[in-house]
Design a protein around this motif. Sequence first.
Motif, PDB file in Angstrom:
ATOM      1  N   ASP A 166       0.707  -1.353   0.015  1.00  0.00           N
ATOM      2  CA  ASP A 166      -0.017  -0.049   0.098  1.00  0.00           C
ATOM      3  C   ASP A 166       0.924   1.129   0.205  1.00  0.00           C
ATOM      4  O   ASP A 166       1.223   1.630   0.873  1.00  0.00           O
ATOM      5  N   GLU A 199      -4.073   3.701 -13.768  1.00  0.00           N
ATOM      6  CA  GLU A 199      -3.941   3.207 -12.428  1.00  0.00           C
ATOM      7  C   GLU A 199      -2.834   3.920 -11.743  1.00  0.00           C
ATOM      8  O   GLU A 199      -2.915   4.361 -10.489  1.00  0.00           O
ATOM      9  N   GLU A 203      -3.193   6.245  -8.563  1.00  0.00           N
ATOM     10  CA  GLU A 203      -2.134   5.877  -7.276  1.00  0.00           C
ATOM     11  C   GLU A 203      -1.488   7.277  -6.877  1.00  0.00           C
ATOM     12  O   GLU A 203      -1.419   7.715  -5.407  1.00  0.00           O
TER      13      GLU A 203
END
Length: 451
Positions: A166, A199, A203
Amino acid sequence: MFENLSERLERSFKILKGEGKITEINVAETLKDVRRALLEADVNYNVAKQFTEQIKIKALGQNVLTSVRPGELMVKIVHDELAELMGGKAMDINLSGQPAIILMSGLQGSGKTTMSGKLANLLKTKQSRKPLLVAADVYRPAAIEQLRVLAEQIGVPVFFDLESKDPVGIARRGVAEAMAQGCDTVIVDTAGRLAIDEEMMREIEAIKAAVKPSETLFVVDSMTGQDAVNTAKEFNQRLDFDGVVLTKLDGDTRGGAALSIRSVVDKPIKFVGTGEKMDALDVFHPDRMADRILGMGDIISLVERAQQQYDEREARRLEERIAKDQFDFNDFLAQVQQIKKMGSLKDLASMIPGLSKIMKDNKDVELDDNAFKSVEAIIYSMTPEERKRPSIIDGRRRKRIADGSGTSVQEVNKLINQFTQMRKMMKQLQGFGGKIPKLPKMPKFPGKFGF
């Protein structure tokens, strides 16, 4: 850097050589060549067109003084416009906040991780900051290890979490760790991709929203030319970054990215990478870069680099040794290594007005960093006693030194003779009450480099 562009611009200005005044005809002919030179340097077409149109307006509005030739005036106008095109003046990064947070963004392979380490080193050594590096690239295991090695090399802490996938959480915990360790600056190294994708952008937007950086930098490989500018445009639309960092500007780049990026994204270039070493990161000065593009050199940057390596206590020790006629090959070797720390020889040469042109005109002279290697090899092949007392190096010893260093006896002879001449010159300076220059003297080297 910018060698081809510099040569083309120089040829363009020759069109005005011998002209008595600036006219619409000779200006148009000159600027047509200038525009072609910019396009060959991979400058954005619209930027090149607007640039030459602006120069035309300024050139035709000038009255040439009797003491100024048209070509000289055109060089001055182009210089000022080049500097303005690249931003006009150097821009600082925003280090507000406790801690200040810097977010690094860019494509994979642009040099983000290395640049994170270089920036941490610059802030530590030049601004006495206490940075912490955060490894938020969870997709490339080598990136975490690379950042850890760089952090150890420059002596700054690094935060990483090998168990987590993460990046947002890692960035948050990295900021908390910096506060716990009393660090005043956090540099977050994020993941890159081989190409822009949704993506990736989501992010890094999430990381930015989570840590609220005071500065977001876009790192781009200057070797990619117009691709770099297009990528910067895409990133800026999503991230609204604060500045650009250009890497590999010491390579054979055509200069298109440096000249186009400010106009296209309206964000300043703040730093440029000028080599592989951790201290090879410079604040970007548009006016100094314009000087170098037009072959005017950049003495200010050269002096700044020399001052970074200059040790006043070592200089005093060296003066005393010269005064006592004790200057030896150990001191000579130390001077060579000091010069090496300042950067590549080609880069240093471009900072000295006129030297780049001399090097281009003299095909027998090569500025090759490998030229240092034979000098160091010869000195390292000497015994400690021979380095201290060069006078004992006879023919037999010279043969042994040549064999040990992989050079010829002639090269060893040349180096020893050059060293002897330099020592005599230094002694004479002392004898006349002169001071030894604080900047290291550039020694001559065997082979193509001199003698």
